[in-house]
Write a protein that holds these residues in place. Structure first.
Motif, short mmCIF file in Angstrom:
data_model
loop_
_atom_site.label_atom_id
_atom_site.label_comp_id
_atom_site.label_asym_id
_atom_site.label_seq_id
_atom_site.Cartn_x
_atom_site.Cartn_y
_atom_site.Cartn_z
N GLU A 149 7.73 11.60 -27.78
CA GLU A 149 7.35 12.27 -26.54
C GLU A 149 6.79 13.63 -26.91
OE1 GLU A 149 11.75 13.97 -25.49
OE2 GLU A 149 11.38 11.85 -25.13
N GLY A 150 5.71 14.05 -26.25
CA GLY A 150 5.02 15.27 -26.68
C GLY A 150 4.49 15.03 -28.09
N LEU A 151 4.72 16.01 -28.97
CA LEU A 151 4.32 15.80 -30.37
C LEU A 151 5.33 14.86 -31.02
CD1 LEU A 151 3.26 19.32 -31.73
CD2 LEU A 151 1.82 17.33 -31.27
N LYS A 152 4.82 13.84 -31.70
CA LYS A 152 5.69 12.84 -32.31
C LYS A 152 6.56 13.49 -33.40
CE LYS A 152 5.17 8.12 -33.93
NZ LYS A 152 4.20 7.12 -34.31
N ARG A 153 7.86 13.17 -33.37
CA ARG A 153 8.78 13.79 -34.33
C ARG A 153 9.67 12.73 -34.98
NH1 ARG A 153 9.13 16.17 -29.50
NH2 ARG A 153 11.35 15.90 -29.20
N PHE A 154 10.14 13.07 -36.17
CA PHE A 154 10.94 12.12 -36.95
C PHE A 154 12.25 12.75 -37.40
CE2 PHE A 154 8.11 8.55 -38.24
CZ PHE A 154 6.94 8.98 -37.63
#
Ligand code: SAM
Length: 373
Positions: free
Chosen positions: A358-363
């Motif tokens: 969501e928004g900038l993809k994060r891991f």
């Protein structure tokens, strides 16, 4: 190189700023504040001084280029001897490494929270960063001039000078949420919050019963003005809230706070220098059970030093929990590149724990030593 990060700054400070100069920077104030900075000035903030800033206005600045004064390590080069052995000293040739030092916890804890405004996140106290920046800028604070440098360059990162610790970055919240959801166990562990900034990850470990917590940030000023005050605020304010029915609340509280703080050590400096410092200390260095790190893989030039830090400092059965955006536009780093770097070194198993799309993809990523097959 295009460079884009969220940057918050008070309106009145903005007016004191240097002109835009060569036009390399543009302002877009229409964009929303980042998730992290939007916590500033929330209801529930506790003032420790009469000094309160006005409501901070959030801006997003874009930067076209950043002068590269950082230690330059070749991210694509094969692993050095030290990289695969865990030996020290591969970065000695680089003239611009920020030397590491340990920061003592001041005896007078009240002083640590002087001029700070404390905000509240679920279960965590933290200093209001806009107030910290305003104070540092206004009082011509001795030491690193990173606030005005970051302000005049209109960037949250100035490679090799200021690495972003005066802000709570989004992935910190992802990792905090993961701790709760996955019931991450801290009890009895030796934990490192690497590239700690606000130190909220290490503070969560402290609250979770970790035996020892080390906080490391590139910038000395971040440790003194943000990390340490946050740790003190969480230790002292929590005890104030818990101890109302104790027979001698003041004395009990003092000794409990001292006990908590004795578990914490604070370091500033560049990663390979930090490794040298802790590994060459008087006491035999016991490796970390858990290394927590959020938003530290944005710059591929730092991958070698970061990988070496994990390699040298993590215990045999230890675990790295790393949170990152998928890609850092402008700086070039991100999950894919870092994963490739780690796989090429063939030292760690790397596993995706969670993708936040969501928004900038994060891991969220886990790293553990490869077991001999
Ligand atoms: C973008 S900030 C993230 C801060 C914090 N972890 C968060 O999520 O809010 C990156 C952090 O990594 C640290 N860092 C980055 N590069 C570093 C380097 N080469 N050596 C030491 N520390 C570094 C800085 O201290 C900085 O606080």
């Amino acid at each position: 190189m295009t460079f884009q990060f969220n940057f918050s700054i008070e309106d009145h400070l903005e007016n004191e700023s240097a002109p835009l100069g060569n036009g390399a920077l543009t302002l877009d104030s229409s964009k929303a504040p980042s998730a992290s900075e939007s916590h500033e000035g929330e209801p529930g903030s506790r003032a420790f001084s009469a000094r309160q800033s006005g409501s901070p206005e959030e801006h997003l600045w874009e930067r076209e280029s950043v002068e590269n004064t950082a230690p330059s390590q070749d991210a694509d080069s094969p692993p050095s001897a030290a990289d695969s052995s865990g030996d020290l000293g591969t970065h000695d040739e680089c003239p611009c490494l920020r030397v590491a030092k340990e920061h003592a916890v001041p005896r007078d804890l009240k002083k640590v929270l002087e001029n700070k405004v404390i905000g509240l996140l679920p279960g965590l106290h933290h200093v209001n960063l806009s107030v910290v920046k305003t104070t540092l800028l206004k009082e011509n604070f001795p030491g690193e001039n990173i606030v005005s440098k970051s302000f005049s360059s209109r960037s949250d990162l100035i490679t090799g000078i200021y690495e972003g610790g005066l802000k709570i970055w989004e992935c910190t919240f992802d990792l905090l949420a993961y701790f709760t959801k996955a019931k991450v166990k801290f009890a009895g562990k030796k934990v490192l919050d690497l590239g700690c900034g606000s130190g909220l990850l290490g503070i969560a470990a402290l609250k979770g019963g970790a035996e020892e917590i080390h906080f490391q940030d590139y910038n000395s000023l971040v440790i003194d003005e943000v990390t340490l005050p946050n740790v003190v605020a969480n230790s002292t304010l929590e005890e104030e809230e818990n101890d109302v029915n104790e027979p001698d609340p003041k004395r009990c509280r003092k000794s409990k706070v001292a006990q908590e703080l004795r578990k914490c050590h604070f370091f500033s400096g560049e990663w390979s220098e930090f490794c040298k410092l802790v590994l060459s200390g008087e006491k035999l260095f016991v490796k970390y059970d858990l290394i927590l790190t959020s938003e530290t893989i944005y710059n591929p030039d730092y991958y070698s030093a970061l990988h070496q830090a994990f390699h040298r400092l993590l215990g045999e059965n230890g675990q790295v929990l790393l949170a990152s955006k998928a890609h850092y536009f402008g700086v070039g780093g991100g999950v894919h590149l870092f994963q490739k770097f780690v796989e090429e070194r063939d030292v760690f198993e790397i596993r995706t724990l969670k993708i936040i799309d969501e928004g900038l993809k994060r891991f969220l990523i886990e790293m553990t030593f490869k077991q001999p097959s």
